[in-house]
Motif scaffolding. Structure first.
Motif, PDB file in Angstrom:
ATOM      1  N   GLU A   1     -29.928  -5.875   2.954  1.00 32.15           N
ATOM      2  CA  GLU A   1     -29.054  -5.410   4.022  1.00 32.15           C
ATOM      3  C   GLU A   1     -29.527  -5.884   5.390  1.00 32.15           C
ATOM      4  OE1 GLU A   1     -28.738  -1.194   3.656  1.00 32.15           O
ATOM      5  OE2 GLU A   1     -27.357  -1.285   1.942  1.00 32.15           O
ATOM      6  N   ASP A   2     -30.838  -6.074   5.554  1.00 33.80           N
ATOM      7  CA  ASP A   2     -31.403  -6.535   6.824  1.00 33.80           C
ATOM      8  C   ASP A   2     -31.681  -8.042   6.803  1.00 33.80           C
ATOM      9  OD1 ASP A   2     -31.330  -3.977   7.796  1.00 33.80           O
ATOM     10  OD2 ASP A   2     -33.428  -3.531   7.352  1.00 33.80           O
ATOM     11  N   ARG A   3     -30.984  -8.770   5.968  1.00 34.75           N
ATOM     12  CA  ARG A   3     -31.253 -10.210   5.799  1.00 34.75           C
ATOM     13  C   ARG A   3     -31.023 -11.013   7.070  1.00 34.75           C
ATOM     14  NH1 ARG A   3     -26.740  -8.652   3.229  1.00 34.75           N
ATOM     15  NH2 ARG A   3     -24.756  -9.737   3.518  1.00 34.75           N
ATOM     16  N   ASP A   4     -30.227 -10.473   8.018  1.00 35.06           N
ATOM     17  CA  ASP A   4     -29.975 -11.174   9.272  1.00 35.06           C
ATOM     18  C   ASP A   4     -30.908 -10.721  10.390  1.00 35.06           C
ATOM     19  OD1 ASP A   4     -27.827 -12.667   8.228  1.00 35.06           O
ATOM     20  OD2 ASP A   4     -26.450 -10.980   8.524  1.00 35.06           O
ATOM     21  N   VAL A   5     -31.821  -9.803  10.074  1.00 39.77           N
ATOM     22  CA  VAL A   5     -32.743  -9.279  11.087  1.00 39.77           C
ATOM     23  C   VAL A   5     -34.026 -10.098  11.150  1.00 39.77           C
ATOM     24  CG1 VAL A   5     -34.092  -7.269  11.811  1.00 39.77           C
ATOM     25  CG2 VAL A   5     -31.802  -6.955  10.826  1.00 39.77           C
ATOM     26  N   GLU A   6     -34.597 -10.403   9.986  1.00 36.37           N
ATOM     27  CA  GLU A   6     -35.835 -11.180   9.909  1.00 36.37           C
ATOM     28  C   GLU A   6     -35.652 -12.323   8.923  1.00 36.37           C
ATOM     29  OE1 GLU A   6     -38.931 -10.905  11.400  1.00 36.37           O
ATOM     30  OE2 GLU A   6     -38.076  -9.436  12.763  1.00 36.37           O
ATOM     31  N   TYR A   7     -36.183 -13.496   9.276  1.00 38.78           N
ATOM     32  CA  TYR A   7     -36.033 -14.647   8.395  1.00 38.78           C
ATOM     33  C   TYR A   7     -36.652 -14.413   7.028  1.00 38.78           C
ATOM     34  CZ  TYR A   7     -34.483 -17.284  12.474  1.00 38.78           C
ATOM     35  OH  TYR A   7     -33.794 -17.725  13.567  1.00 38.78           O
ATOM     36  N   GLY A   8     -37.715 -13.628   6.947  1.00 38.46           N
ATOM     37  CA  GLY A   8     -38.403 -13.424   5.684  1.00 38.46           C
ATOM     38  C   GLY A   8     -37.796 -12.362   4.795  1.00 38.46           C
ATOM     39  N   ASN A   9     -36.744 -11.677   5.259  1.00 33.62           N
ATOM     40  CA  ASN A   9     -36.210 -10.555   4.491  1.00 33.62           C
ATOM     41  C   ASN A   9     -35.528 -10.961   3.186  1.00 33.62           C
ATOM     42  OD1 ASN A   9     -37.189  -8.602   6.159  1.00 33.62           O
ATOM     43  ND2 ASN A   9     -35.251  -8.153   7.167  1.00 33.62           N
ATOM     44  N   LEU A  10     -34.887 -12.119   3.161  1.00 31.56           N
ATOM     45  CA  LEU A  10     -34.254 -12.550   1.913  1.00 31.56           C
ATOM     46  C   LEU A  10     -35.312 -12.851   0.854  1.00 31.56           C
ATOM     47  CD1 LEU A  10     -31.205 -14.797   2.856  1.00 31.56           C
ATOM     48  CD2 LEU A  10     -31.213 -12.815   1.333  1.00 31.56           C
ATOM     49  N   ASP A  11     -36.368 -13.529   1.256  1.00 27.71           N
ATOM     50  CA  ASP A  11     -37.457 -13.807   0.320  1.00 27.71           C
ATOM     51  C   ASP A  11     -38.083 -12.503  -0.160  1.00 27.71           C
ATOM     52  OD1 ASP A  11     -39.445 -15.790  -0.900  1.00 27.71           O
ATOM     53  OD2 ASP A  11     -40.777 -14.482   0.265  1.00 27.71           O
ATOM     54  N   ALA A  12     -38.249 -11.546   0.749  1.00 31.45           N
ATOM     55  CA  ALA A  12     -38.803 -10.240   0.379  1.00 31.45           C
ATOM     56  C   ALA A  12     -37.873  -9.518  -0.599  1.00 31.45           C
ATOM     57  CB  ALA A  12     -39.024  -9.387   1.621  1.00 31.45           C
ATOM     58  N   SER A  13     -36.562  -9.665  -0.417  1.00 28.96           N
ATOM     59  CA  SER A  13     -35.602  -9.051  -1.330  1.00 28.96           C
ATOM     60  C   SER A  13     -35.714  -9.665  -2.718  1.00 28.96           C
ATOM     61  CB  SER A  13     -34.182  -9.232  -0.792  1.00 28.96           C
ATOM     62  OG  SER A  13     -33.228  -8.695  -1.688  1.00 28.96           O
ATOM     63  N   VAL A  14     -35.828 -10.986  -2.780  1.00 32.79           N
ATOM     64  CA  VAL A  14     -35.978 -11.661  -4.078  1.00 32.79           C
ATOM     65  C   VAL A  14     -37.236 -11.170  -4.788  1.00 32.79           C
ATOM     66  CG1 VAL A  14     -36.396 -13.879  -5.222  1.00 32.79           C
ATOM     67  CG2 VAL A  14     -34.732 -13.729  -3.357  1.00 32.79           C
ATOM     68  N   ARG A  15     -38.351 -11.117  -4.051  1.00 28.51           N
ATOM     69  CA  ARG A  15     -39.618 -10.709  -4.652  1.00 28.51           C
ATOM     70  C   ARG A  15     -39.576  -9.244  -5.110  1.00 28.51           C
ATOM     71  NH1 ARG A  15     -43.198 -10.650  -0.850  1.00 28.51           N
ATOM     72  NH2 ARG A  15     -42.092 -11.619   0.889  1.00 28.51           N
ATOM     73  N   ALA A  16     -38.921  -8.385  -4.334  1.00 31.50           N
ATOM     74  CA  ALA A  16     -38.843  -6.972  -4.706  1.00 31.50           C
ATOM     75  C   ALA A  16     -38.017  -6.788  -5.983  1.00 31.50           C
ATOM     76  CB  ALA A  16     -38.230  -6.166  -3.563  1.00 31.50           C
ATOM     77  N   TYR A  17     -36.865  -7.425  -6.044  1.00 33.99           N
ATOM     78  CA  TYR A  17     -36.043  -7.303  -7.252  1.00 33.99           C
ATOM     79  C   TYR A  17     -36.726  -7.949  -8.453  1.00 33.99           C
ATOM     80  CZ  TYR A  17     -31.907  -5.424  -4.896  1.00 33.99           C
ATOM     81  OH  TYR A  17     -31.032  -4.608  -4.222  1.00 33.99           O
ATOM     82  N   ARG A  18     -37.432  -9.049  -8.210  1.00 36.31           N
ATOM     83  CA  ARG A  18     -38.161  -9.700  -9.311  1.00 36.31           C
ATOM     84  C   ARG A  18     -39.220  -8.753  -9.881  1.00 36.31           C
ATOM     85  NH1 ARG A  18     -40.177 -14.315  -6.925  1.00 36.31           N
ATOM     86  NH2 ARG A  18     -38.295 -15.465  -7.500  1.00 36.31           N
ATOM     87  N   GLU A  19     -39.882  -8.024  -8.997  1.00 39.22           N
ATOM     88  CA  GLU A  19     -40.896  -7.070  -9.450  1.00 39.22           C
ATOM     89  C   GLU A  19     -40.253  -5.933 -10.233  1.00 39.22           C
ATOM     90  OE1 GLU A  19     -44.558  -4.396  -7.562  1.00 39.22           O
ATOM     91  OE2 GLU A  19     -43.597  -5.976  -6.374  1.00 39.22           O
ATOM     92  N   ALA A  20     -39.099  -5.456  -9.778  1.00 40.52           N
ATOM     93  CA  ALA A  20     -38.390  -4.392 -10.490  1.00 40.52           C
ATOM     94  C   ALA A  20     -37.986  -4.857 -11.883  1.00 40.52           C
ATOM     95  CB  ALA A  20     -37.155  -3.958  -9.699  1.00 40.52           C
ATOM     96  N   VAL A  21     -37.510  -6.095 -11.971  1.00 41.63           N
ATOM     97  CA  VAL A  21     -37.129  -6.655 -13.273  1.00 41.63           C
ATOM     98  C   VAL A  21     -38.351  -6.769 -14.178  1.00 41.63           C
ATOM     99  CG1 VAL A  21     -36.338  -8.762 -14.426  1.00 41.63           C
ATOM    100  CG2 VAL A  21     -35.095  -7.884 -12.439  1.00 41.63           C
ATOM    101  N   PHE A  22     -39.476  -7.175 -13.601  1.00 39.22           N
ATOM    102  CA  PHE A  22     -40.688  -7.307 -14.400  1.00 39.22           C
ATOM    103  C   PHE A  22     -41.102  -5.971 -15.009  1.00 39.22           C
ATOM    104  CE2 PHE A  22     -45.302  -6.571 -14.300  1.00 39.22           C
ATOM    105  CZ  PHE A  22     -45.651  -7.313 -15.414  1.00 39.22           C
ATOM    106  N   TYR A  23     -41.059  -4.910 -14.213  1.00 37.97           N
ATOM    107  CA  TYR A  23     -41.427  -3.595 -14.740  1.00 37.97           C
ATOM    108  C   TYR A  23     -40.584  -3.246 -15.966  1.00 37.97           C
ATOM    109  CZ  TYR A  23     -43.887  -2.776 -10.325  1.00 37.97           C
ATOM    110  OH  TYR A  23     -44.734  -2.859  -9.254  1.00 37.97           O
ATOM    111  N   LEU A  24     -39.282  -3.504 -15.881  1.00 44.26           N
ATOM    112  CA  LEU A  24     -38.396  -3.134 -16.982  1.00 44.26           C
ATOM    113  C   LEU A  24     -38.408  -4.161 -18.102  1.00 44.26           C
ATOM    114  CD1 LEU A  24     -35.376  -1.642 -15.015  1.00 44.26           C
ATOM    115  CD2 LEU A  24     -37.457  -0.534 -15.850  1.00 44.26           C
ATOM    116  N   ASP A  25     -38.926  -5.355 -17.838  1.00 49.38           N
ATOM    117  CA  ASP A  25     -39.100  -6.353 -18.894  1.00 49.38           C
ATOM    118  C   ASP A  25     -40.044  -5.844 -19.979  1.00 49.38           C
ATOM    119  OD1 ASP A  25     -37.484  -8.546 -18.558  1.00 49.38           O
ATOM    120  OD2 ASP A  25     -38.831  -9.520 -17.132  1.00 49.38           O
ATOM    121  N   THR A  26     -40.963  -4.949 -19.578  1.00 45.95           N
ATOM    122  CA  THR A  26     -42.010  -4.504 -20.499  1.00 45.95           C
ATOM    123  C   THR A  26     -41.608  -3.287 -21.317  1.00 45.95           C
ATOM    124  OG1 THR A  26     -43.072  -3.038 -18.878  1.00 45.95           O
ATOM    125  CG2 THR A  26     -43.725  -5.351 -18.864  1.00 45.95           C
TER     126      THR A  26
END
Length: 431
Positions: A323-348
């Motif tokens: 939602e804050d992807r237009d506020v900081e340049y790094g927020n989209l990358d942070a969003s990808v990494r956060a969702y990737r981590e959530a997926v990893f938890y449920l992968d197990t």
């Protein structure tokens, strides 16, 4: 880390869990790239949170998307880490104008990085003084930071990771396997470092929690150096190649196997159904901790309920960063990494909860948007480079590096290498 000094130049100084940071703290509460210290004005420094999952607190207040100026006496809290800003004093030599002394002591060891900074999205720009500073590569500033874990006021005696050229030999390949099995279940933890520097971890727990984890990542030079330091334990070489005992009766099996290939030698240690030697225990615990920090596989130790809760929490971070992807340049990358981590938890876990598909879809959406914006930004940077408009190119390349702040990412490496060349051209008057 007490006794270490770090020099902050044009690149700034970055702190986080990943080995690619200038200050590496292996704490699961930290993001891989957590925060950045930068020069600000003639004799001060400021801190920016790099879209971290758990945030950065300055003097009891959560740090938002904007950078905050620091002064002596300020307290920074990141996870269980406490950082106090103090002026250089004692027998520490006076720092040059604009230098940052992290105050870990009077050691002369220094570390420099190449991470850039740039304007913020939505038209938010850095101060004019900051823009001028980026043109002066040699400008550094001085401040002291003491790390205090828990209530201790002292630092750890743990030595800094060795540089690869300082190690006795380079680790070429490594294999480690731990197996705990009975007639009804098996737990297997397998780790392998291949000759292309890729670290892979496979974990199986069946039927038990019915989990299977398979994660891999190519290690950077600093991570390889840390791995070489762990495996270079001198006491490890004094162990026998095999230990077999009757401590556990069949059909149960407790075993550990470690094999390491160096540039000019190899060694192998096998332990079956007996108590592991203290030296081996110390090394393999460091190995497992290293893997947990680099690949995040520590989650395998949690219950299904804990994993689902952690996935929901980190997915909420991913949602806010999106939602804050237009506020900081790094927020989209942070969003990808956060969702990737959530997926990893449920992968197990099996069967998969309904949120699993939702998190995967959100991760792909954030990744697609990041790829598009990165491609557009790269076009702007390349156009400025082709026109020899070095000032514009520098600004555009800094934005690229902020969009993908992980120094082990090939996109960051490419943009950072171009930025170094542009900085040199500007320093030489455009030549």
């Amino acid at each position: 880390m007490s006794g270490k000094r770090f020099k902050v130049g044009d690149a700034g100084l970055r702190l986080g869990r990943s080995s690619s940071n200038d200050i590496r703290v292996p704490d699961a509460a930290l993001s891989r790239n957590h925060c950045l210290f930068e020069a600000s004005g003639a004799s001060s420094v400021r801190i920016t949170d790099l879209a971290s999952a758990n945030g950065t607190i300055v003097n009891g207040e959560p740090l938002g998307s904007e950078a905050v100026e620091l002064k002596p006496g300020d307290i920074i809290e990141i996870g269980d880490l406490r950082i106090k800003v103090v002026p250089a004093e004692g027998d520490v030599p006076p720092a040059p104008a604009g230098s940052v002394d992290l105050g870990f002591g009077s050691s002369s060891d220094t570390s420099e990085s190449a991470g850039p900074s740039a304007e913020r999205p939505s038209g938010k720009k850095r101060s004019p003084i900051m823009n001028v500073l980026w043109g002066v590569v040699a400008v550094v500033l001085a401040l002291a930071i003491y790390l205090v874990l828990g209530e201790s006021s002292g630092g750890s005696d743990t030595p800094a990771p060795l540089a690869l050229d300082e190690a006795e030999e380079r680790v070429i390949e490594m294999r480690y396997e731990k197996v705990v099995a009975t007639a009804d279940s098996i737990f297997r933890y397998y780790m392998v470092l291949s000759d292309d520097s890729s670290l892979r971890v496979v974990i199986d727990d069946v039927p038990g929690e019915n989990r299977h984890v398979d994660q891999s990542r190519k290690l950077g030079e600093q991570a390889l150096a840390r791995l070489g330091e762990i495996l270079g334990d001198a006491d490890l070489r004094t162990l026998d190649s095999q230990y077999v005992g009757p401590d556990v009766e069949p059909p149960e099996l407790h075993s550990w196997n470690l094999s390491v290939v160096y540039s000019s030698r190899t060694y192998r240690i096998s332990i079956v159904n007996t108590t592991e030697p203290e030296t081996f225990r110390r090394v393999r615990e460091k190995l497992e901790a290293f893997t947990k920090n680099e690949l995040g596989v520590w989650a395998i130790q949690c219950s299904r309920a804990q994993l689902e809760e952690m996935a929901a929490e980190i997915a909420e971070t991913g949602r806010m960063k999106w939602e804050d992807r237009d506020v900081e340049y790094g927020n989209l990358d942070a969003s990808v990494r956060a969702y990737r981590e959530a997926v990893f938890y449920l992968d197990t876990v099996n069967p998969k909860p309904p949120e699993y598909a939702e998190y995967r879809e959100a991760m792909e959406r954030s990744k697609k948007e990041l790829d598009k914006r990165y491609s557009d930004q790269r076009f702007k940077a390349d156009r400025a480079l082709n026109l020899s408009d070095w000032e514009t190119a520098r600004s555009e390349l800094r934005i690229l590096c902020q969009m993908v702040p992980d120094r082990d990412d090939d996109r960051y490496r490419e943009a950072s290498a171009k930025l170094v060349d542009v900085e040199q051209r500007i320093k030489n008057g455009g030549r």
